[in-house]
Design a protein around this motif. Structure first.
Motif, PDB file in Angstrom:
ATOM      1  N   SER A  36       0.839  -1.204   0.000  1.00  0.00           N
ATOM      2  CA  SER A  36       0.000   0.000   0.000  1.00  0.00           C
ATOM      3  C   SER A  36       0.869   1.248   0.000  1.00  0.00           C
ATOM      4  CB  SER A  36      -0.901   0.025   1.235  1.00  0.00           C
ATOM      5  OG  SER A  36      -1.813  -1.034   1.200  1.00  0.00           O
ATOM      6  N   CYS A  40      -1.827   9.155  -1.776  1.00  0.00           N
ATOM      7  CA  CYS A  40      -2.571   8.881  -3.005  1.00  0.00           C
ATOM      8  C   CYS A  40      -1.712   9.180  -4.230  1.00  0.00           C
ATOM      9  CB  CYS A  40      -3.847   9.731  -3.036  1.00  0.00           C
ATOM     10  SG  CYS A  40      -4.826   9.535  -4.526  1.00  0.00           S
ATOM     11  N   ILE A  47      -3.118   8.688   2.728  1.00  0.00           N
ATOM     12  CA  ILE A  47      -4.119   7.625   2.809  1.00  0.00           C
ATOM     13  C   ILE A  47      -4.160   7.178   4.265  1.00  0.00           C
ATOM     14  CG2 ILE A  47      -4.748   5.298   2.062  1.00  0.00           C
ATOM     15  CD1 ILE A  47      -3.179   5.853  -0.529  1.00  0.00           C
ATOM     16  N   ARG A  50      -5.788   3.086   8.594  1.00  0.00           N
ATOM     17  CA  ARG A  50      -6.819   2.029   8.662  1.00  0.00           C
ATOM     18  C   ARG A  50      -7.189   1.541   7.263  1.00  0.00           C
ATOM     19  NH1 ARG A  50      -8.415  -2.182  11.305  1.00  0.00           N
ATOM     20  NH2 ARG A  50     -10.644  -2.419  11.395  1.00  0.00           N
ATOM     21  N   ARG A  51      -7.287   2.448   6.289  1.00  0.00           N
ATOM     22  CA  ARG A  51      -7.580   2.061   4.905  1.00  0.00           C
ATOM     23  C   ARG A  51      -6.446   1.195   4.345  1.00  0.00           C
ATOM     24  NH1 ARG A  51     -10.431   2.951   0.329  1.00  0.00           N
ATOM     25  NH2 ARG A  51      -9.347   3.452  -1.599  1.00  0.00           N
ATOM     26  N   ARG A  52      -5.219   1.563   4.638  1.00  0.00           N
ATOM     27  CA  ARG A  52      -4.068   0.776   4.164  1.00  0.00           C
ATOM     28  C   ARG A  52      -4.062  -0.618   4.784  1.00  0.00           C
ATOM     29  NH1 ARG A  52      -1.066   5.595   5.514  1.00  0.00           N
ATOM     30  NH2 ARG A  52      -0.041   4.345   7.104  1.00  0.00           N
ATOM     31  N   LEU A  54      -6.790  -2.332   5.812  1.00  0.00           N
ATOM     32  CA  LEU A  54      -7.932  -3.111   5.350  1.00  0.00           C
ATOM     33  C   LEU A  54      -7.867  -3.479   3.873  1.00  0.00           C
ATOM     34  CD1 LEU A  54     -10.824  -1.299   7.225  1.00  0.00           C
ATOM     35  CD2 LEU A  54      -9.826  -3.521   7.747  1.00  0.00           C
ATOM     36  N   ILE A  55      -7.195  -2.660   3.076  1.00  0.00           N
ATOM     37  CA  ILE A  55      -7.139  -2.902   1.635  1.00  0.00           C
ATOM     38  C   ILE A  55      -5.677  -3.041   1.223  1.00  0.00           C
ATOM     39  CG2 ILE A  55      -7.792  -2.044  -0.643  1.00  0.00           C
ATOM     40  CD1 ILE A  55      -9.887  -0.305   0.794  1.00  0.00           C
ATOM     41  N   VAL A  58      -3.508  -0.687  -1.545  1.00  0.00           N
ATOM     42  CA  VAL A  58      -4.290   0.506  -1.872  1.00  0.00           C
ATOM     43  C   VAL A  58      -3.359   1.587  -2.414  1.00  0.00           C
ATOM     44  CG1 VAL A  58      -4.224   1.581   0.429  1.00  0.00           C
ATOM     45  CG2 VAL A  58      -6.130   2.026  -1.081  1.00  0.00           C
ATOM     46  N   CYS A  61      -6.683   7.512  -2.489  1.00  0.00           N
ATOM     47  CA  CYS A  61      -7.495   7.934  -1.343  1.00  0.00           C
ATOM     48  C   CYS A  61      -8.963   7.626  -1.659  1.00  0.00           C
ATOM     49  CB  CYS A  61      -7.302   9.423  -1.067  1.00  0.00           C
ATOM     50  SG  CYS A  61      -7.928  10.514  -2.360  1.00  0.00           S
ATOM     51  N   VAL A  62      -9.832   7.776  -0.682  1.00  0.00           N
ATOM     52  CA  VAL A  62     -11.245   7.435  -0.858  1.00  0.00           C
ATOM     53  C   VAL A  62     -11.871   8.260  -1.981  1.00  0.00           C
ATOM     54  CG1 VAL A  62     -13.502   7.415   0.251  1.00  0.00           C
ATOM     55  CG2 VAL A  62     -11.482   6.695   1.540  1.00  0.00           C
ATOM     56  N   GLN A  65     -10.552   7.125  -5.380  1.00  0.00           N
ATOM     57  CA  GLN A  65     -11.049   5.783  -5.662  1.00  0.00           C
ATOM     58  C   GLN A  65     -12.501   5.827  -6.105  1.00  0.00           C
ATOM     59  OE1 GLN A  65      -9.188   2.689  -5.466  1.00  0.00           O
ATOM     60  NE2 GLN A  65     -10.926   2.274  -6.797  1.00  0.00           N
TER      61      GLN A  65
END
Length: 88
Positions: A36, A40, A47, A50-52, A54-55, A58, A61-62, A65
């Motif tokens: 990850s 972005c 980023i 927590r996003r890194r 879970l995905i 990645v 960024c949200v 995406q």
């Protein structure tokens, strides 16, 4: 549900196949994702950690995406077809 010449349950099978194809495509993309990014690759914003977590892999960024998902929304499959193409 009455659907003309289609057999019982055919419409739901088409829906299920479309969903299964999308899930398989997403899983393939995750498998080849790599590490990850912390920022972005489109806009440079951080980023969230927590996003890194879970995905895996990645890269966006949200916000970026969401824009990418909207741009690539078509599935590429015409499971239904037109009546004209079915008569040929």
């Amino acid at each position: 549900m009455a659907s003309g010449w289609a057999r019982e349950g055919a419409v739901q099978e088409q829906i299920d196949d479309t969903v299964n194809d999308a899930v398989a495509r997403a899983r393939r993309e995750l498998e080849h994702a790599g590490a990850s990014l912390t920022h972005c690759e489109e806009c440079g914003e951080p980023i969230p950690e927590r996003r890194r977590e879970l995905i895996p892999g990645v890269r966006l960024c949200v916000t970026c995406q969401a824009e990418a998902d909207e741009a690539g929304q078509a599935s590429g499959f015409n499971r239904r077809g037109s009546k004209d193409s079915q008569l040929r």
